[in-house]
Scaffold this motif. Structure first.
Motif, short mmCIF file in Angstrom:
data_model
loop_
_atom_site.label_atom_id
_atom_site.label_comp_id
_atom_site.label_asym_id
_atom_site.label_seq_id
_atom_site.Cartn_x
_atom_site.Cartn_y
_atom_site.Cartn_z
N THR A 104 6.46 19.00 -16.45
CA THR A 104 5.22 18.36 -16.06
C THR A 104 5.56 17.07 -15.33
N THR A 105 4.98 16.88 -14.14
CA THR A 105 5.21 15.67 -13.35
C THR A 105 3.91 14.90 -13.29
N ARG A 106 3.99 13.58 -13.53
CA ARG A 106 2.80 12.72 -13.53
C ARG A 106 3.06 11.49 -12.69
N ASP A 107 2.16 11.19 -11.78
CA ASP A 107 2.24 9.97 -10.98
C ASP A 107 1.65 8.82 -11.78
N LEU A 108 2.34 7.68 -11.76
CA LEU A 108 1.84 6.51 -12.48
C LEU A 108 1.23 5.51 -11.52
N LEU A 117 0.79 -1.23 0.00
CA LEU A 117 0.00 0.00 0.00
C LEU A 117 0.82 1.28 0.00
N PHE A 118 1.91 1.28 0.74
CA PHE A 118 2.64 2.53 0.96
C PHE A 118 3.92 2.62 0.15
N ARG A 119 4.06 1.79 -0.86
CA ARG A 119 5.29 1.81 -1.65
C ARG A 119 5.40 3.14 -2.39
N PRO A 120 6.62 3.55 -2.68
CA PRO A 120 6.76 4.80 -3.43
C PRO A 120 6.14 4.67 -4.82
N ARG A 121 5.43 5.65 -5.21
CA ARG A 121 4.81 5.64 -6.51
C ARG A 121 5.84 6.07 -7.57
N THR A 122 5.65 5.58 -8.77
CA THR A 122 6.54 5.95 -9.87
C THR A 122 6.10 7.30 -10.42
N ARG A 123 7.08 8.16 -10.63
CA ARG A 123 6.78 9.48 -11.20
C ARG A 123 7.52 9.64 -12.52
N ARG A 124 6.85 10.29 -13.43
CA ARG A 124 7.47 10.59 -14.70
C ARG A 124 7.44 12.11 -14.89
N THR A 125 8.62 12.68 -15.15
CA THR A 125 8.73 14.12 -15.36
C THR A 125 9.12 14.37 -16.81
N THR A 126 8.37 15.26 -17.45
CA THR A 126 8.64 15.62 -18.84
C THR A 126 8.98 17.10 -18.88
N SER A 127 10.10 17.44 -19.49
CA SER A 127 10.51 18.83 -19.61
C SER A 127 10.46 19.25 -21.07
N THR A 128 9.98 20.47 -21.29
CA THR A 128 9.86 21.00 -22.65
C THR A 128 10.45 22.41 -22.67
#
Length: 80
Positions: free
Chosen positions: A76-80, A50-61
């Protein structure tokens, strides 16, 4: 800190269940140790599920304005 707490509970429960041979009236230390180990294992499983770190994806433009020549950076940062 949460992971360390669950490992501490497992270790403390194992010590009480298997290493302590003191008899106290009204308290069964082996049962208390088994309960602590069970809670520690349950806490450890919940930590990973339940409490595992979530994967994040950051996109820079980067955008350049042709009129002024200035560059604007957008992230832009998005949680997966």
């Amino acid at each position: 800190m949460r992971l360390g707490s669950s490992i501490f509970l497992i270790a403390l429960g194992a010590i009480l269940a298997f290493a302590v041979t003191v008899d106290l009236s009204g308290i069964d230390l082996q049962t208390v140790g088994a309960i602590l180990m069970l809670v520690g294992v349950l806490w450890l499983v919940l930590e990973f599920v339940l409490f595992r770190p979530r994967t994040r994806r950051t996109t820079s433009t980067a955008r350049r304005d042709p009129g002024t020549g200035s560059t604007t950076y957008e992230s832009t940062t998005r949680d997966l």
